[in-house]
Design an enzyme around this catalytic site. Structure first.
Site, PDB file in Angstrom:
ATOM      1  N   ALA A  21      36.122  29.635  49.318  1.00  0.00           N
ATOM      2  CA  ALA A  21      34.839  30.174  48.855  1.00  0.00           C
ATOM      3  C   ALA A  21      34.914  31.699  48.887  1.00  0.00           C
ATOM      4  CB  ALA A  21      33.705  29.660  49.734  1.00  0.00           C
ATOM      5  N   GLY A  22      36.041  32.235  48.398  1.00  0.00           N
ATOM      6  CA  GLY A  22      36.238  33.681  48.369  1.00  0.00           C
ATOM      7  C   GLY A  22      35.925  34.221  46.979  1.00  0.00           C
ATOM      8  N   GLY A  23      36.795  35.121  46.496  1.00  0.00           N
ATOM      9  CA  GLY A  23      36.560  35.765  45.208  1.00  0.00           C
ATOM     10  C   GLY A  23      36.422  34.765  44.070  1.00  0.00           C
ATOM     11  N   LEU A  53      32.162  42.017  50.029  1.00  0.00           N
ATOM     12  CA  LEU A  53      30.854  42.098  49.383  1.00  0.00           C
ATOM     13  C   LEU A  53      30.891  42.665  47.962  1.00  0.00           C
ATOM     14  CD1 LEU A  53      28.691  43.285  52.417  1.00  0.00           C
ATOM     15  CD2 LEU A  53      29.138  40.965  51.638  1.00  0.00           C
ATOM     16  N   LYS A  68      31.642  31.637  55.230  1.00  0.00           N
ATOM     17  CA  LYS A  68      31.596  31.799  53.773  1.00  0.00           C
ATOM     18  C   LYS A  68      31.040  30.547  53.100  1.00  0.00           C
ATOM     19  CE  LYS A  68      35.317  35.015  52.790  1.00  0.00           C
ATOM     20  NZ  LYS A  68      36.623  35.191  52.171  1.00  0.00           N
ATOM     21  N   LEU A 115      50.049  30.230  49.672  1.00  0.00           N
ATOM     22  CA  LEU A 115      50.892  29.161  49.172  1.00  0.00           C
ATOM     23  C   LEU A 115      50.864  27.923  50.075  1.00  0.00           C
ATOM     24  CD1 LEU A 115      52.670  28.760  46.773  1.00  0.00           C
ATOM     25  CD2 LEU A 115      54.530  29.923  47.960  1.00  0.00           C
ATOM     26  N   CYS A 169      69.238  48.302  55.776  1.00  0.00           N
ATOM     27  CA  CYS A 169      69.959  49.582  55.825  1.00  0.00           C
ATOM     28  C   CYS A 169      69.233  50.632  55.002  1.00  0.00           C
ATOM     29  CB  CYS A 169      71.367  49.431  55.274  1.00  0.00           C
ATOM     30  SG  CYS A 169      72.399  48.560  56.405  1.00  0.00           S
ATOM     31  N   CYS A 455      56.619  15.288  44.157  1.00  0.00           N
ATOM     32  CA  CYS A 455      56.111  14.171  43.350  1.00  0.00           C
ATOM     33  C   CYS A 455      57.243  13.365  42.724  1.00  0.00           C
ATOM     34  CB  CYS A 455      55.129  14.656  42.286  1.00  0.00           C
ATOM     35  SG  CYS A 455      55.890  15.543  40.925  1.00  0.00           S
TER      36      CYS A 455
HETATM   37  N1  ATP Z   1      43.799  26.783  54.753  1.00  0.00           N
HETATM   38  C1  ATP Z   1      42.626  27.150  54.264  1.00  0.00           C
HETATM   39  N2  ATP Z   1      41.541  26.377  54.425  1.00  0.00           N
HETATM   40  C2  ATP Z   1      40.333  26.741  53.947  1.00  0.00           C
HETATM   41  N3  ATP Z   1      40.119  27.890  53.289  1.00  0.00           N
HETATM   42  C3  ATP Z   1      41.151  28.714  53.096  1.00  0.00           C
HETATM   43  C4  ATP Z   1      42.457  28.370  53.575  1.00  0.00           C
HETATM   44  N4  ATP Z   1      43.295  29.381  53.243  1.00  0.00           N
HETATM   45  C5  ATP Z   1      42.542  30.303  52.589  1.00  0.00           C
HETATM   46  N5  ATP Z   1      41.267  29.910  52.497  1.00  0.00           N
HETATM   47  C6  ATP Z   1      40.151  30.637  51.877  1.00  0.00           C
HETATM   48  O1  ATP Z   1      40.441  30.909  50.531  1.00  0.00           O
HETATM   49  C7  ATP Z   1      39.650  32.047  50.135  1.00  0.00           C
HETATM   50  C8  ATP Z   1      40.478  32.885  49.202  1.00  0.00           C
HETATM   51  O2  ATP Z   1      39.646  33.874  48.684  1.00  0.00           O
HETATM   52  P1  ATP Z   1      40.113  35.370  48.407  1.00  0.00           P
HETATM   53  O3  ATP Z   1      41.464  35.379  47.817  1.00  0.00           O
HETATM   54  O4  ATP Z   1      39.036  36.041  47.653  1.00  0.00           O
HETATM   55  O5  ATP Z   1      40.294  35.912  49.863  1.00  0.00           O
HETATM   56  P2  ATP Z   1      39.393  36.827  50.757  1.00  0.00           P
HETATM   57  O6  ATP Z   1      39.937  36.668  52.138  1.00  0.00           O
HETATM   58  O7  ATP Z   1      37.940  36.541  50.575  1.00  0.00           O
HETATM   59  O8  ATP Z   1      39.644  38.263  50.171  1.00  0.00           O
HETATM   60  P3  ATP Z   1      40.807  39.320  50.516  1.00  0.00           P
HETATM   61  O9  ATP Z   1      42.015  38.511  50.868  1.00  0.00           O
HETATM   62  O10 ATP Z   1      40.959  40.046  49.224  1.00  0.00           O
HETATM   63  O11 ATP Z   1      40.257  40.120  51.644  1.00  0.00           O
HETATM   64  C9  ATP Z   1      39.236  32.771  51.393  1.00  0.00           C
HETATM   65  O12 ATP Z   1      37.849  32.727  51.531  1.00  0.00           O
HETATM   66  C10 ATP Z   1      39.950  32.002  52.488  1.00  0.00           C
HETATM   67  O13 ATP Z   1      39.184  31.912  53.669  1.00  0.00           O
HETATM   68 ZN    ZN Z   2      56.010  17.793  41.545  1.00  0.00          ZN
END
Ligand code: ATP
Ligand code: ZN
Length: 644
Positions: A21-23, A53, A68, A115, A169, A455
């Protein structure tokens, strides 16, 4: 036959899971509810930070520190009170979000930034047979890809590019780019000085007595004096010592560094005044440690984060930030646990100052505080519009897979995808707009890769020295880090070598701990030797495969070619063979940055690359070199440093 559902009806009758629930997530949630989706669950592990924000518009200042997922839900319910939104504040890798949980959804939508989590969700979706829409953005670039089991490639059918690392190096002795100076500061000098990690020092140098005493604070020594001593060693004595190694400079093309003046020569007001700047001058004029609350730049009146400092100012910031870190760690009782963190202002100042002084040593263009922060923290500035476009594309792809699923669904609501020709799904790339080029570039998804370890039915080969590779290293570095496993179980032909489970008894825990410390050759039941097939599985991901161990003795390894001392082979696990990825990395390094940030997956930004991506089904990404805003960003998550 029932008439085809409208998109709104389709949305209304579907249950979706959003991860992140980020960007992207904020944009996606808004677009979902405005498109008619009413049954949404959302998982995010994070709390709201001030830095979110500017683009995560569902959050306000008053929400900083709150979940979030929960705040996103509350904000959206204000304009769609009838929606059923469930917010989970947690890690998608938690056992409660298992395959059965995922199976209750019609589609899963990822808005993640790493990833590991992406791989985990991919495996859950494959096991649950639920389609996945995957996404990523980097600045102006973005992509959305649809993954339907049996119909398209899964997220892991193609190897992901490995972050490019800098030869140690070069970092240590012969830097020639601004990024080398920044990485030296953040990854070598910072941990050497401020971390308790006993291995940190070995990355910096093969230490001798001079070096060891230079980096060790003497009893009773003030933080400022210690900082000045390190300054004089790193930027002066150390450079003189390097210059004395004549063989190093035999190649005339190699530019020799220049030692900087001693600190007291460069900074006439001396260490204490330099370290404290204006701190304490408002009160009793006593520059005690208690008054060292502000940042070095504030105290020194260096207000422009975009300006390149003079050598003297860089030296002042070096000593001032250094002394403040030491004083802070002391007062926190925290000495020795520091690790570079891009959100720690003092750490950023230290890195920027070190990089500027090192640039002065080597005649390299110096970067501002702002740029150095971007490079050290691997920051590619997010563009809200790209997230909004990607959020919209996710919904478009989701509707396509849902329509397909519903068409094949049975009366009980259990839906299976029906064959479709032509394939309606698309991988869509958001490109930086240039004249004569389209902003969005769609392409047909790749078919599943039969050799995919996840898969398909691929085996993975691990080439290593079984006399030195420990089971613990195999588990941590190979299975967890490289192959994204959560809770691996390792079975040798005759015995279980390792498993993770709450229900293990003490004997088993003890035996597995012992196994982890053992080399492969010395493991129980005859050990793991040349050509042993291990069965590796992860119950939480419903993922298993054969790992074939091939022995290659330690003396046959070339440190330069394979600095890890092992190689993982398999069609979908090794990206090294992908020429496009290599080309990608080169382009970006020219720009002072290593592109392969594993945060955001496949990013391409010109047609040739998209064709190449289609041809190889390769997931690769590229930072846009034309993007001025990105100037300082993106050296990748590359914490590994290659030994040259
Ligand atoms: N393993 C996970 N389980 C649940 N949520 C995750 C996991 N890994 C990442 N997230 C969520 O995925 C979202 C990715 O959003 P975004 O890339 O905008 O990151 P952000 O942390 O809000 O911003 P920034 O990295 O630029 O400071 C984040 O809110 C992060 O908490
Ligand atoms: Zn595959």
């Amino acid at each position: 036959m029932a008439p085809e559902m409208s998109d709104v009806e389709l949305a209304k009758s579907s249950k979706v899971l959003m991860v992140g629930a980020g960007g992207i997530g904020c944009e996606l949630l808004k677009t979902l509810v405005l498109s008619g989706f009413e049954d949404i669950e959302m998982i995010d592990l994070d709390t709201i930070d001030v830095s979110n924000l500017n683009r995560q518009f569902l959050f306000r200042k008053r929400h900083v520190g709150m979940s979030k997922a929960k705040v996103a839900r509350e904000t959206v319910l204000k304009f769609r009170p009838d929606a059923r939104i469930v917010a989970h504040h947690g890690n998608v890798k938690d056992s409660s979000f298992d395959v059965d949980f995922v199976r209750t959804f019609d589609v899963v939508l990822n808005g993640l930034d790493n990833l590991e989590a992406r791989k985990h969700v991919n495996r859950l979706c494959l096991a649950a047979e639920v389609p996945l829409i995957e996404s990523g953005t980097t600045g102006y670039l973005g992509q959305v890809t649809a993954h339907v089991r049996g119909r398209t490639a899964c997220f892991e059918c193609n190897p992901k590019p490995v972050p490019k690392s800098h030869p140690i190096c070069t970092l240590r002795d012969t830097p020639d780019k601004p990024i080398h100076c920044v990485v030296y500061a953040a990854d070598l000098l910072f941990p050497r000085l401020f971390s308790a990690d006993p291995n940190a020092k070995s990355d910096l140098d093969e230490e001798d007595a001079v070096e060891l005493s230079a980096f060790t604070r003497s009893p009773g020594e003030s933080p400022e004096s210690f900082a000045v001593r390190v300054y004089d060693y790193v930027f002066r004595t150390k450079i003189e010592r390097l210059l004395a190694k004549e063989e190093m400079w035999a190649d005339e093309k190699r530019k020799k560094p220049t030692p900087l003046p001693a600190f007291t020569e460069l900074v006439p007001e001396g260490p204490t005044a330099a370290a404290h700047g204006t701190d304490g001058l408002n009160g009793d004029g006593n520059n005690s440690n208690n008054t060292m609350t502000s940042t070095a730049c504030k105290a020194l009146g260096l207000r422009d984060a975009h300006a390149a400092w003079t050598d003297a100012d860089a030296a002042r910031v070096f000593v001032s930030s250094f002394a403040r870190i030491v004083a802070r760690d002391e007062s926190d009782g925290n000495h020795g646990t520091d690790k570079f963190d891009k959100d720690d202002a003092l750490a950023v100042e230290f890195v920027a100052a070190t990089a500027a002084l090192r640039s002065a040593n080597y005649g390299i263009e110096r970067k501002s505080l702002f740029d150095a922060k971007g490079m050290a923290g691997n920051i590619v500035h997010a563009v809200a519009t790209t997230n909004a476009i990607v959020g919209g594309l996710i919904v478009i792809e989701a509707l396509k897979v849902l329509r397909q699923r519903k068409a094949g669904g049975d009366a009980g609501g259990v839906a299976t995808p029906v064959p479709c020709a032509p394939c309606p799904y698309r991988y869509t790339f958001v490109k930086q707009h240039k004249s004569n080029s389209r902003l969005l570039e769609p392409m047909e998804p790749d078919p599943p890769n039969k050799s995919c370890v996840v898969c398909g039915a691929a085996r993975v080969e691990l080439v290593c020295d079984v006399e030195s590779m420990t089971l613990g290293r195999l588990i941590d570095e190979v299975l967890k880090k490289k192959l994204g496993m959560n809770a691996p179980e390792v079975n040798a032909p005759e015995t279980i070598l390792y498993e993770q489970d709450d229900g293990l008894d003490d004997d088993e825990i003890e035996q597995y701990a012992k196994n982890c410390k053992s080399t492969l050759a010395n493991l129980p039941a005859g050990g793991v030797r040349h050509n042993t097939a291990l069965r590796v599985s992860d119950f939480t991901q419903k993922f298993e495969f054969d790992l074939i161990v091939t022995h290659r003795p330690g003396d046959e390894w070339d440190d330069e070619e394979d600095p890890d001392g092992y190689v993982l082979r398999g069609d979908s696990v090794s990206a090294e063979s992908n020429e496009n990825n290599a080309a990608n990395g080169e382009n970006n390094e020219e720009n002072g940055a290593v592109a392969e940030d594993v945060d955001d997956c496949l990013i391409v930004d010109d047609e040739d690359e998209i064709k190449a991506a289609t041809a190889t089904a390769g997931t690769k990404r590229k930072r846009d070199d034309d993007d001025d805003d990105n100037d300082g960003g993106g050296r990748g998550d590359a914490k590994e440093i290659r030994i040259e």
